[in-house]
Design a protein around this motif. Structure first.
Motif, short mmCIF file in Angstrom:
data_model
loop_
_atom_site.label_atom_id
_atom_site.label_comp_id
_atom_site.label_asym_id
_atom_site.label_seq_id
_atom_site.Cartn_x
_atom_site.Cartn_y
_atom_site.Cartn_z
N HIS A 145 47.07 37.19 33.92
CA HIS A 145 46.61 37.40 35.31
C HIS A 145 47.74 38.00 36.16
N ALA A 152 41.38 39.47 26.03
CA ALA A 152 40.14 39.15 26.74
C ALA A 152 40.44 38.61 28.14
N GLU A 153 41.45 37.77 28.20
CA GLU A 153 41.81 37.18 29.50
C GLU A 153 42.26 38.25 30.48
N GLU A 161 41.37 41.38 30.44
CA GLU A 161 40.18 42.14 30.84
C GLU A 161 39.38 41.39 31.90
N TRP A 162 39.27 40.06 31.68
CA TRP A 162 38.54 39.24 32.67
C TRP A 162 39.24 39.27 34.03
N LEU A 210 41.05 41.64 35.29
CA LEU A 210 40.77 42.93 35.94
C LEU A 210 39.33 42.96 36.47
N SER A 211 38.44 42.39 35.67
CA SER A 211 37.04 42.40 36.03
C SER A 211 36.79 41.57 37.29
N MET A 212 37.41 40.41 37.37
CA MET A 212 37.24 39.56 38.56
C MET A 212 37.82 40.23 39.80
N LYS A 213 38.97 40.86 39.61
CA LYS A 213 39.59 41.57 40.75
C LYS A 213 38.66 42.66 41.26
N ALA A 256 35.36 42.84 40.82
CA ALA A 256 34.15 42.26 41.41
C ALA A 256 34.41 41.81 42.84
N LEU A 257 35.57 41.22 43.06
CA LEU A 257 35.92 40.75 44.41
C LEU A 257 36.12 41.93 45.36
N ALA A 258 36.83 42.94 44.86
CA ALA A 258 37.10 44.10 45.71
C ALA A 258 35.80 44.81 46.09
#
Lengths: 189, 238
Positions: B9, B36-37, B39-40, B42-45, B47-49
């Motif tokens: 992270h 995987a972590e 990628e997750w 980046l994905s959460m960042k 989604a939030l943005a």
């Protein structure tokens, strides 16, 4: 002379505060989840910042005022709404679950389909200590050092809270995605 | 594993040292869970943005500006008071002194009820007295027809006074007339009579009238009605 200096201080403050206001109010709203409380919190942060503006180092106004806002929220609003923060602190902060299982990587398209309201709702389910770190990092773009200053914890704790906060957020988003049929249960695959 | 996951992270956030970056890269190449972590994260960042935009609130901002205006007004007022506090204090002191002086001026020619009580009982009150009074004011009194039974004079707070005990034409006693030099009125004796130059009242339960004679004031006491006292006063003032 005195008035003109005071006016220029006020002008400088107001310019910067106006630019930062959407971030300030947005953060307040996401923390309190109540528009009226958010307005009060944002306003109080702005008043405090104005009163202390002569001590502002001139570096990063948004980070500085968000620090004031966060402290106000932690000190004042936490007393009113003990729920989230206390529970999350009792819930061992250092225990960690990975955000996603190793066998599959996130399908970003799934989250792309999610509406802002769903992301906001998922974020609201994240306990306060993690949510504050995630908001300041991912929504307001503060560095870990700035978040550590704002929340008065070591940088290592900030790092841990962000990782944990995102993991909880992901679980919530997945729950929504399941509900809305964006993704299917493992057993259905 | 929590250290490695947190590192992923932090790496996604660009918040790692050079050595941590090297470790993160190695993990990304060798560890599927870490990959995987990452990628997750980046994905959460993302989604939030994408999902959480800054929130505009014109009304909220306007009320903030209102509060700032209010703060400025208070600061200006406090600044003014702080700056001119000495002048304000000085003005206040001056007003107090001027008020006291004016009060003293206004009341300086008034005979108080306490002073009258001292005149009626000069021995008990310790007033300096003389058995042979000599003040010019006393001479202005027309005491023709009255019989003087006693006389007393002295000083009353730097003002000369004289007091005569009298009997009227009918031989009735119980009259006292006091003349106080440099006074123009008597405290508490302020009711009008049929004669505009004479005021009536009571002192120690005894009727009295007062009038001015030149630069002095006269007070007539007696066991008489106010009207009788006014008539006697008019006779003395003639």
């Amino acid at each position: 002379m005195l008035f003109s200096r005071a006016n220029s201080l006020r002008d400088r403050f107001q310019r910067q505060a106006e630019d930062a206001y959407p971030s300030i109010f947005g953060t307040a709203l996401r923390l309190t989840r109540d528009r009226e409380e958010a307005e009060d919190l944002a306003q109080e942060a702005i008043v405090r910042a104005y009163e202390a503006f002569d001590r502002f180092d001139g570096q990063n106004f948004k980070a500085w005022i968000l620090r004031i806002l966060t402290n106000l929220y932690i000190n004042k609003y936490r007393r009113k709404k003990r729920t989230g923060l206390v529970v999350s602190l009792d819930d061992d902060e250092n225990s960690y679950e990975p955000t996603g299982p190793a066998e599959y990587s996130p399908d970003r398209l799934v989250f792309d389909e999610m509406l802002g309201a769903e992301v906001e709702e998922a974020l609201s389910q994240v306990p306060d200590v993690f949510k504050i770190a995630v908001i300041l990092s991912d929504l307001q773009g503060l560095s870990y050092d700035e978040i550590a200053l704002a929340t008065d914890v070591p940088v290592g704790t900030v790092r841990s809270r962000i990782a944990r906060g995102r993991a909880i957020l992901r679980r919530e988003l997945e729950r929504f995605a399941l509900q809305e049929g964006y993704i299917k249960q493992e057993s259905e695959k | 594993m929590s250290h490695e996951f947190e590192l992923m992270h932090a790496y996604a956030d660009g918040e790692v040292s050079a050595s941590e970056a090297a470790e993160a890269k190695r993990l990304l190449e060798t560890d599927a869970q870490c990959r995987a972590e990452y990628e997750w994260a980046l994905s959460m960042k993302a989604a939030l943005a994408d999902g959480c935009k800054p929130v505009a609130n014109e009304e909220g901002w306007k009320s903030c500006v209102g509060r700032l205006d209010e703060l400025d007004r208070v600061k200006r007022a406090e600044g003014f008071v702080g700056k001119y506090a000495w002048a304000l204090c000085g003005a206040l002191m001056l007003m107090i002194v001027a008020g006291g002086f004016a009060n003293r001026m206004v009341n300086s020619r008034m005979v108080t009820s306490t002073q009258i009580a001292s005149v009626l009982d000069p021995i008990g009150s310790g007033v300096a007295v003389s058995r042979n009074p000599d003040i010019s004011a006393a001479r202005q009194l027309n005491l023709q027809g009255f019989k003087m039974t006693s006389s007393l004079g002295g000083r009353l707070d730097n003002r000369e006074f004289v007091r005569f005990g009298l009997r009227d034409q009918n031989g009735l006693g119980g009259l006292s007339v006091v003349v106080v030099a440099g006074a123009d009125r008597v405290e508490g004796v302020d009711n009008p009579t049929q004669n505009p130059g004479i005021r009536k009242g009571q002192m120690n339960g005894v009727n009295c009238v007062t009038w001015n004679l030149g630069n002095n004031t006269c007070i007539l006491f007696g066991e008489r009605t106010p009207e009788e006292l006014v008539a006697l006063a008019e006779q003395m003032a003639r």
